[in-house]
Design a protein around this motif. Structure first.
Motif, PDB file in Angstrom:
ATOM      1  N   ARG A 106      39.306  51.146  40.558  1.00 31.45           N
ATOM      2  CA  ARG A 106      40.631  51.750  40.752  1.00 31.45           C
ATOM      3  C   ARG A 106      41.539  51.429  39.565  1.00 31.45           C
ATOM      4  O   ARG A 106      42.211  52.302  39.029  1.00 31.45           O
ATOM      5  CB  ARG A 106      41.263  51.246  42.048  1.00 31.45           C
ATOM      6  N   LEU A 107      41.526  50.173  39.133  1.00 27.72           N
ATOM      7  CA  LEU A 107      42.390  49.775  38.020  1.00 27.72           C
ATOM      8  C   LEU A 107      41.940  50.392  36.696  1.00 27.72           C
ATOM      9  O   LEU A 107      42.774  50.718  35.854  1.00 27.72           O
ATOM     10  CB  LEU A 107      42.436  48.248  37.905  1.00 27.72           C
ATOM     11  N   LEU A 108      40.643  50.547  36.504  1.00 26.44           N
ATOM     12  CA  LEU A 108      40.156  51.161  35.272  1.00 26.44           C
ATOM     13  C   LEU A 108      40.652  52.594  35.139  1.00 26.44           C
ATOM     14  O   LEU A 108      40.911  53.073  34.038  1.00 26.44           O
ATOM     15  CB  LEU A 108      38.624  51.135  35.219  1.00 26.44           C
ATOM     16  N   VAL A 109      40.787  53.275  36.275  1.00 30.18           N
ATOM     17  CA  VAL A 109      41.245  54.663  36.259  1.00 30.18           C
ATOM     18  C   VAL A 109      42.769  54.744  36.196  1.00 30.18           C
ATOM     19  O   VAL A 109      43.321  55.560  35.468  1.00 30.18           O
ATOM     20  CB  VAL A 109      40.715  55.421  37.499  1.00 30.18           C
ATOM     21  N   GLU A 110      43.451  53.887  36.922  1.00 29.23           N
ATOM     22  CA  GLU A 110      44.901  53.976  37.038  1.00 29.23           C
ATOM     23  C   GLU A 110      45.664  53.301  35.911  1.00 29.23           C
ATOM     24  O   GLU A 110      46.764  53.719  35.583  1.00 29.23           O
ATOM     25  CB  GLU A 110      45.358  53.354  38.365  1.00 29.23           C
ATOM     26  N   ASP A 111      45.114  52.217  35.354  1.00 29.52           N
ATOM     27  CA  ASP A 111      45.836  51.429  34.353  1.00 29.52           C
ATOM     28  C   ASP A 111      45.174  51.529  32.989  1.00 29.52           C
ATOM     29  O   ASP A 111      44.010  51.880  32.880  1.00 29.52           O
ATOM     30  CB  ASP A 111      45.882  49.944  34.760  1.00 29.52           C
ATOM     31  N   ASP A 112      45.924  51.164  31.963  1.00 28.18           N
ATOM     32  CA  ASP A 112      45.391  51.138  30.613  1.00 28.18           C
ATOM     33  C   ASP A 112      45.138  49.706  30.140  1.00 28.18           C
ATOM     34  O   ASP A 112      45.018  49.456  28.944  1.00 28.18           O
ATOM     35  CB  ASP A 112      46.354  51.844  29.645  1.00 28.18           C
ATOM     36  N   GLN A 113      45.061  48.775  31.087  1.00 30.14           N
ATOM     37  CA  GLN A 113      44.751  47.388  30.735  1.00 30.14           C
ATOM     38  C   GLN A 113      43.356  47.323  30.125  1.00 30.14           C
ATOM     39  O   GLN A 113      42.505  48.164  30.394  1.00 30.14           O
ATOM     40  CB  GLN A 113      44.759  46.492  31.972  1.00 30.14           C
ATOM     41  N   SER A 114      43.113  46.266  29.367  1.00 32.17           N
ATOM     42  CA  SER A 114      41.777  46.080  28.822  1.00 32.17           C
ATOM     43  C   SER A 114      40.808  45.766  29.967  1.00 32.17           C
ATOM     44  O   SER A 114      41.221  45.308  31.038  1.00 32.17           O
ATOM     45  CB  SER A 114      41.765  44.938  27.806  1.00 32.17           C
ATOM     46  N   ILE A 115      39.549  45.998  29.708  1.00 33.00           N
ATOM     47  CA  ILE A 115      38.538  45.724  30.733  1.00 33.00           C
ATOM     48  C   ILE A 115      38.513  44.240  31.078  1.00 33.00           C
ATOM     49  O   ILE A 115      38.367  43.866  32.247  1.00 33.00           O
ATOM     50  CB  ILE A 115      37.166  46.247  30.269  1.00 33.00           C
ATOM     51  N   THR A 116      38.704  43.391  30.091  1.00 32.04           N
ATOM     52  CA  THR A 116      38.737  41.946  30.345  1.00 32.04           C
ATOM     53  C   THR A 116      39.897  41.592  31.269  1.00 32.04           C
ATOM     54  O   THR A 116      39.733  40.820  32.219  1.00 32.04           O
ATOM     55  CB  THR A 116      38.856  41.164  29.019  1.00 32.04           C
ATOM     56  N   GLU A 117      41.074  42.156  31.007  1.00 30.17           N
ATOM     57  CA  GLU A 117      42.235  41.884  31.860  1.00 30.17           C
ATOM     58  C   GLU A 117      41.989  42.358  33.291  1.00 30.17           C
ATOM     59  O   GLU A 117      42.302  41.652  34.255  1.00 30.17           O
ATOM     60  CB  GLU A 117      43.484  42.574  31.307  1.00 30.17           C
ATOM     61  N   VAL A 118      41.410  43.538  33.430  1.00 29.91           N
ATOM     62  CA  VAL A 118      41.129  44.085  34.757  1.00 29.91           C
ATOM     63  C   VAL A 118      40.127  43.199  35.487  1.00 29.91           C
ATOM     64  O   VAL A 118      40.313  42.882  36.662  1.00 29.91           O
ATOM     65  CB  VAL A 118      40.608  45.541  34.658  1.00 29.91           C
ATOM     66  N   SER A 119      39.081  42.792  34.805  1.00 28.88           N
ATOM     67  CA  SER A 119      38.055  41.967  35.459  1.00 28.88           C
ATOM     68  C   SER A 119      38.646  40.640  35.926  1.00 28.88           C
ATOM     69  O   SER A 119      38.358  40.178  37.032  1.00 28.88           O
ATOM     70  CB  SER A 119      36.849  41.750  34.548  1.00 28.88           C
ATOM     71  N   GLN A 120      39.480  40.025  35.094  1.00 28.48           N
ATOM     72  CA  GLN A 120      40.101  38.760  35.475  1.00 28.48           C
ATOM     73  C   GLN A 120      41.093  38.946  36.620  1.00 28.48           C
ATOM     74  O   GLN A 120      41.173  38.108  37.522  1.00 28.48           O
ATOM     75  CB  GLN A 120      40.778  38.122  34.273  1.00 28.48           C
ATOM     76  N   GLU A 121      41.818  40.042  36.605  1.00 27.38           N
ATOM     77  CA  GLU A 121      42.770  40.336  37.673  1.00 27.38           C
ATOM     78  C   GLU A 121      42.060  40.511  39.019  1.00 27.38           C
ATOM     79  O   GLU A 121      42.649  40.313  40.071  1.00 27.38           O
ATOM     80  CB  GLU A 121      43.558  41.592  37.317  1.00 27.38           C
ATOM     81  N   CYS A 122      40.790  40.880  38.979  1.00 31.95           N
ATOM     82  CA  CYS A 122      40.026  41.112  40.198  1.00 31.95           C
ATOM     83  C   CYS A 122      39.117  39.940  40.548  1.00 31.95           C
ATOM     84  O   CYS A 122      38.228  40.067  41.401  1.00 31.95           O
ATOM     85  CB  CYS A 122      39.219  42.399  40.061  1.00 31.95           C
ATOM     86  N   GLY A 123      39.316  38.792  39.896  1.00 31.47           N
ATOM     87  CA  GLY A 123      38.615  37.584  40.303  1.00 31.47           C
ATOM     88  C   GLY A 123      37.335  37.265  39.559  1.00 31.47           C
ATOM     89  O   GLY A 123      36.655  36.300  39.899  1.00 31.47           O
ATOM     90  N   PHE A 124      36.996  38.016  38.538  1.00 32.49           N
ATOM     91  CA  PHE A 124      35.802  37.713  37.752  1.00 32.49           C
ATOM     92  C   PHE A 124      36.209  36.805  36.592  1.00 32.49           C
ATOM     93  O   PHE A 124      37.011  37.189  35.754  1.00 32.49           O
ATOM     94  CB  PHE A 124      35.155  38.988  37.207  1.00 32.49           C
ATOM     95  N   THR A 125      35.650  35.607  36.565  1.00 28.90           N
ATOM     96  CA  THR A 125      35.991  34.650  35.515  1.00 28.90           C
ATOM     97  C   THR A 125      34.943  34.640  34.409  1.00 28.90           C
ATOM     98  O   THR A 125      35.199  34.131  33.324  1.00 28.90           O
ATOM     99  CB  THR A 125      36.127  33.234  36.095  1.00 28.90           C
ATOM    100  N   ASN A 126      33.784  35.201  34.663  1.00 24.27           N
ATOM    101  CA  ASN A 126      32.696  35.217  33.694  1.00 24.27           C
ATOM    102  C   ASN A 126      32.421  36.659  33.301  1.00 24.27           C
ATOM    103  O   ASN A 126      31.993  37.464  34.128  1.00 24.27           O
ATOM    104  CB  ASN A 126      31.463  34.554  34.326  1.00 24.27           C
TER     105      ASN A 126
END
Length: 158
Positions: A106-126
């Motif tokens: 959802r965030l990849l489609v709606e936002d222009d954040q980097s993929i790293t930022e999106v992944s961290q925002e969704c709880g992925f630390t690695n």
């Protein structure tokens, strides 16, 4: 879908029909339940599962474990693991990853954040685990998924 919120009347209906058209033409379709599926959960179990789902959604960006979820419904980890799998058909880590990847999409489609930022925002630390989980669930890399979705969706109206 985000554009629909700003539309009214006939324009909103047209946008909805366009979304249905994209879904109808998609070759990437999988049933989400078998034809004979029938949920047979007790009310108490539904309440406990609802508590878990609310907790997961509220804390999805945090490091969550089986113990955290089990504590929410007052169960030990073994009992919770069996309970959770019985009600979802999935292990807790698999369900959590699917939930996180869903939010990532959802965030990849709606936002222009980097993929790293999106992944961290969704709880992925690695990052490598994130990429592996995303590829397993979506069959594409996060960047390929973002590009594909942007091509499929009509451009945003001013």
């Amino acid at each position: 879908m985000a554009q629909m919120a700003g539309l009214r009347g006939f324009d909103r209906v047209v946008q909805f029909l366009q979304i249905l058209g994209v879904l109808a033409r998609s070759a990437d379709c999988r049933p989400i339940a078998s034809a004979s599926f029938a949920a047979a959960a007790y009310l108490y179990d539904q309440e406990r599962m609802n508590q878990v789902f609310q907790f997961l959604n509220a804390h999805l960006d945090e490091a969550l474990g089986l113990a955290d979820a089990a504590r929410i419904v007052g169960m030990n980890q073994g009992a919770f693991s069996r309970f959770f799998r019985l009600h979802t058909g999935k292990t807790f880590p698999r369900f959590l990853n699917e939930l996180r990847i869903g939010r990532v999409c959802r965030l990849l489609v709606e936002d222009d954040q980097s993929i790293t930022e999106v992944s961290q925002e969704c709880g992925f630390t690695n990052r490598s685990n994130f990429n592996r989980q995303f590829l397993r669930l979506k069959g594409a890399s996060p960047s390929a998924f973002r590009q594909q979705m942007k091509r499929m969706l009509p451009p945003a109206l001013p």
